[in-house]
Motif scaffolding. Structure first.
Motif, PDB file in Angstrom:
ATOM      1  N   UNK A 208       3.985   6.699  -5.219  1.00 30.87           N
ATOM      2  CA  UNK A 208       3.608   8.114  -5.150  1.00 30.87           C
ATOM      3  C   UNK A 208       2.246   8.357  -5.795  1.00 30.87           C
ATOM      4  N   UNK A 209       2.037   7.796  -6.975  1.00 30.77           N
ATOM      5  CA  UNK A 209       0.751   7.995  -7.644  1.00 30.77           C
ATOM      6  C   UNK A 209      -0.393   7.310  -6.894  1.00 30.77           C
TER       7      UNK A 209
ATOM      8  N   UNK B 219       3.875  -0.627   3.753  1.00 32.84           N
ATOM      9  CA  UNK B 219       3.289   0.688   3.511  1.00 32.84           C
ATOM     10  C   UNK B 219       4.392   1.678   3.157  1.00 32.84           C
ATOM     11  N   UNK B 220       4.331   2.211   1.944  1.00 35.93           N
ATOM     12  CA  UNK B 220       5.215   3.293   1.536  1.00 35.93           C
ATOM     13  C   UNK B 220       4.511   4.579   1.945  1.00 35.93           C
ATOM     14  N   UNK B 221       5.053   5.245   2.959  1.00 35.53           N
ATOM     15  CA  UNK B 221       4.382   6.395   3.563  1.00 35.53           C
ATOM     16  C   UNK B 221       5.085   7.685   3.141  1.00 35.53           C
TER      17      UNK B 221
ATOM     18  N   UNK C  53       8.675   7.046   5.226  1.00 38.14           N
ATOM     19  CA  UNK C  53       9.170   5.768   5.728  1.00 38.14           C
ATOM     20  C   UNK C  53       8.560   4.629   4.911  1.00 38.14           C
ATOM     21  N   UNK C  54       9.194   3.478   4.986  1.00 35.04           N
ATOM     22  CA  UNK C  54       8.625   2.225   4.499  1.00 35.04           C
ATOM     23  C   UNK C  54       8.384   1.395   5.746  1.00 35.04           C
TER      24      UNK C  54
ATOM     25  N   UNK D 204       0.835  -1.194   0.000  1.00 31.61           N
ATOM     26  CA  UNK D 204       0.000   0.000   0.000  1.00 31.61           C
ATOM     27  C   UNK D 204       0.878   1.255   0.000  1.00 31.61           C
ATOM     28  N   UNK D 205       0.261   2.364  -0.321  1.00 32.44           N
ATOM     29  CA  UNK D 205       0.900   3.671  -0.217  1.00 32.44           C
ATOM     30  C   UNK D 205      -0.033   4.573   0.576  1.00 32.44           C
ATOM     31  N   UNK D 206       0.556   5.405   1.441  1.00 30.92           N
ATOM     32  CA  UNK D 206      -0.231   6.251   2.332  1.00 30.92           C
ATOM     33  C   UNK D 206       0.370   7.644   2.413  1.00 30.92           C
TER      34      UNK D 206
END
Length: 140
Positions: free
Chosen positions: A44-45, A87-89, A68-69, A8-10
């Motif tokens: 990022x997108x 989570x790529x934050x 952070x990851x 996920x990305x947040x």
């Protein structure tokens, strides 16, 4: 490298030393906005898309900075039990529009570090994001 099953990305949105968190439909806990990457999509997108879908604001790519990851046990539903989330934050430096609950979110709140003791928070927010933001003086 940690073995994970969900990617996920947040995004972290801060205003007046408070962090914006949302509670999704039929979930008891608050989280930062985010979701799974779609095929071929960058982190990022995905973060920009998810924040727009959940909070109704627009973000430019240049306004995202890596934070952070994070690896955490999955929290959403029994079908994810035993799975690890990556989570790529990202820190969101600016956005256009006023955050609001969309069809994906029941409630939005601006929280500070007191939420660690007073609210039900998802693992990524509770165990990683909010403690670090407090330590770095970015939230009260």
């Amino acid at each position: 490298m940690i073995d994970y099953q969900i990617h996920v990305a947040s995004g972290i949105m801060i205003k007046n030393k408070k962090l914006l968190a949302g509670r999704s439909r039929n979930r008891p806990f608050f989280i930062i906005p985010g979701g799974k990457l779609e095929p071929g999509e960058t982190s990022e997108h995905a973060a920009i898309r998810e924040i727009q879908e959940e909070f109704g604001v627009d973000i430019k790519l240049e306004d995202l900075k890596p934070f952070d990851v994070i690896y955490e046990d999955a929290a959403l539903g029994s079908f994810n039990k035993g799975k690890i989330v990556r989570a790529d934050v990202f820190m969101v430096g600016a956005w256009t529009g006023e955050p609001k609950a969309t069809s994906e979110v029941d409630e939005l709140v601006w929280i500070d570090s007191s939420a660690l003791a007073n609210m039900e928070l998802g693992g990524i927010l509770k165990n990683h994001v909010l403690p670090r933001l407090k330590k770095e003086g970015l939230v009260g």
